[in-house]
Design a protein around this motif. Sequence first.
Motif, PDB file in Angstrom:
ATOM      1  N   VAL A 139       0.839  -1.200   0.000  1.00 53.35           N
ATOM      2  CA  VAL A 139       0.000   0.000   0.000  1.00 53.35           C
ATOM      3  C   VAL A 139       0.877   1.254   0.000  1.00 53.35           C
ATOM      4  N   ALA A 140       1.997   1.214   0.735  1.00 51.59           N
ATOM      5  CA  ALA A 140       2.900   2.368   0.751  1.00 51.59           C
ATOM      6  C   ALA A 140       3.524   2.602  -0.628  1.00 51.59           C
ATOM      7  N   ARG A 141       3.798   1.536  -1.353  1.00 48.71           N
ATOM      8  CA  ARG A 141       4.382   1.674  -2.699  1.00 48.71           C
ATOM      9  C   ARG A 141       3.342   2.125  -3.710  1.00 48.71           C
ATOM     10  N   HIS A 142       2.089   1.747  -3.484  1.00 48.40           N
ATOM     11  CA  HIS A 142       1.020   2.127  -4.416  1.00 48.40           C
ATOM     12  C   HIS A 142      -0.103   2.801  -3.614  1.00 48.40           C
ATOM     13  N   PRO A 143       0.043   4.083  -3.309  1.00 51.46           N
ATOM     14  CA  PRO A 143      -0.943   4.779  -2.462  1.00 51.46           C
ATOM     15  C   PRO A 143      -2.362   4.752  -3.017  1.00 51.46           C
ATOM     16  N   SER A 144      -2.497   4.570  -4.321  1.00 43.41           N
ATOM     17  CA  SER A 144      -3.851   4.546  -4.890  1.00 43.41           C
ATOM     18  C   SER A 144      -4.654   3.345  -4.410  1.00 43.41           C
ATOM     19  N   ARG A 145      -3.974   2.331  -3.888  1.00 44.42           N
ATOM     20  CA  ARG A 145      -4.656   1.139  -3.393  1.00 44.42           C
ATOM     21  C   ARG A 145      -5.119   1.293  -1.943  1.00 44.42           C
ATOM     22  N   PHE A 146      -4.771   2.408  -1.309  1.00 47.39           N
ATOM     23  CA  PHE A 146      -5.202   2.638   0.065  1.00 47.39           C
ATOM     24  C   PHE A 146      -6.693   2.957   0.100  1.00 47.39           C
ATOM     25  N   ARG A 147      -7.438   2.282   0.938  1.00 53.96           N
ATOM     26  CA  ARG A 147      -8.893   2.430   1.023  1.00 53.96           C
ATOM     27  C   ARG A 147      -9.215   3.450   2.122  1.00 53.96           C
ATOM     28  N   PHE A 148      -9.305   4.696   1.709  1.00 54.36           N
ATOM     29  CA  PHE A 148      -9.488   5.792   2.669  1.00 54.36           C
ATOM     30  C   PHE A 148     -10.852   5.711   3.350  1.00 54.36           C
ATOM     31  N   HIS A 149     -11.904   5.473   2.579  1.00 58.67           N
ATOM     32  CA  HIS A 149     -13.253   5.472   3.156  1.00 58.67           C
ATOM     33  C   HIS A 149     -13.433   4.323   4.151  1.00 58.67           C
ATOM     34  N   ALA A 150     -12.878   3.149   3.820  1.00 53.93           N
ATOM     35  CA  ALA A 150     -12.981   2.017   4.744  1.00 53.93           C
ATOM     36  C   ALA A 150     -12.232   2.307   6.040  1.00 53.93           C
ATOM     37  N   THR A 151     -11.065   2.946   5.922  1.00 50.50           N
ATOM     38  CA  THR A 151     -10.277   3.281   7.112  1.00 50.50           C
ATOM     39  C   THR A 151     -10.984   4.330   7.960  1.00 50.50           C
ATOM     40  N   ALA A 152     -11.555   5.350   7.309  1.00 57.68           N
ATOM     41  CA  ALA A 152     -12.276   6.385   8.058  1.00 57.68           C
ATOM     42  C   ALA A 152     -13.480   5.788   8.784  1.00 57.68           C
ATOM     43  N   HIS A 153     -14.150   4.847   8.145  1.00 57.68           N
ATOM     44  CA  HIS A 153     -15.286   4.192   8.810  1.00 57.68           C
ATOM     45  C   HIS A 153     -14.819   3.425  10.038  1.00 57.68           C
ATOM     46  N   ARG A 154     -13.663   2.766   9.934  1.00 51.21           N
ATOM     47  CA  ARG A 154     -13.135   2.038  11.082  1.00 51.21           C
ATOM     48  C   ARG A 154     -12.729   2.997  12.200  1.00 51.21           C
ATOM     49  N   PHE A 155     -12.231   4.181  11.846  1.00 51.90           N
ATOM     50  CA  PHE A 155     -11.930   5.181  12.869  1.00 51.90           C
ATOM     51  C   PHE A 155     -13.177   5.474  13.710  1.00 51.90           C
TER      52      PHE A 155
END
Length: 369
Positions: A139-155
């Motif tokens: 994910v760090a090598r390919h930031p576009s694969r980071f799931r921002f909405h899923a992470t924010a929901h988990r927050f």
Amino acid sequence: MSAFADFARDDSGGGTLRFTGDLSLARLGDLPDRLEALSGDVARIDLSAVDRMDTVGAWLVHRLALRHGAEVEGLGADSRHLFDQVASAADRPAAPRPAPQGAFVRLLGEVGDATITAGRTMYGLLGFMGATMVAFWNVARHPSRFRFHATAHRFEVVGVSALGIIGLMSFLIGIVIAQQGAVQLRQFGVEIYTVELVGRLSLRELGILMTAIMVAGRSGSAFAAQIGTMKLTEEVDAMRTMGVSTMEALVVPRTIAVVVMLPLLGFYSALIAIIGGGVLCWVQLDIPPVAFVERLRTELPMVDIWVGVLKAPVFGAIIAIAGCFQGMQVEGDAEQVGHRTTTAVVQAIFLVIVLDAFFAVFFSEIGWI
């Protein structure tokens, strides 16, 4: 429908029993009792007039022939094969029953099985940690694969939704610490040290430890149940079929959420516990809030805050990985979901307490006391 099984005796030529009818369980009738009451010698058993024979009938004839030493005649190819199989099974000696084990031997066996299971689980958990680190690297090598909405929901689920229960728990724990500490310190006339007791215990140990246990029971169990249900409904397999990395889609957002939120929740818990302790000191020890806060400010070392903050991300990673790992192990039926969820909570709490003991020794060795 074929006739009931029957037999007729011919005593010429040494004695012959000729069976007729259907030698099957449904058509035997009282034939077994009549054969048991049969007396005299039987040299041959003629089955040429038998319409049908099943396993029970074959076993009955074999037992009769064995008892009288008679020869069995008139069997067709299929009936002969069935009769030979029954005779072979009946003549085979029974396997010896294992000797009963003593209580101590059974205890050793259970301990050994538990040790093997624990070792395999720890090995699998370490492998899962490695896979999680690889997923973070990808994910760090390919930031576009980071799931921002899923992470924010988990927050929101892990952090914001837990503020109420963690705040209530921490407030009560602060009161308990202050009350028990005051009772003991009153014997020496130093009730004023209850302030330091509440502050140091809340910031250094109990704030983050109790928060980690609460998050393990609340969020770690949810992770295991959610991912386990997805495995049962084959959603995880569908994601893999579509080329979606389950580690990046399911594990990484949950791990980030717990690692980031646990230090904040731990600090929040410590503050609420201190407030609870301050309330009891005000009511029971007549220490006003201004004096309570001033003594905390002057006597509480900053290192206690860093000790709690540094432990929190490690505890968060352990809780998230244990929950996701157990969820990924679900297979078979819905009962596995409950079993793995329970195991995830127990495993996470156990590892958190073990790591907390390790951190206590480590910080003591480097002088952070």
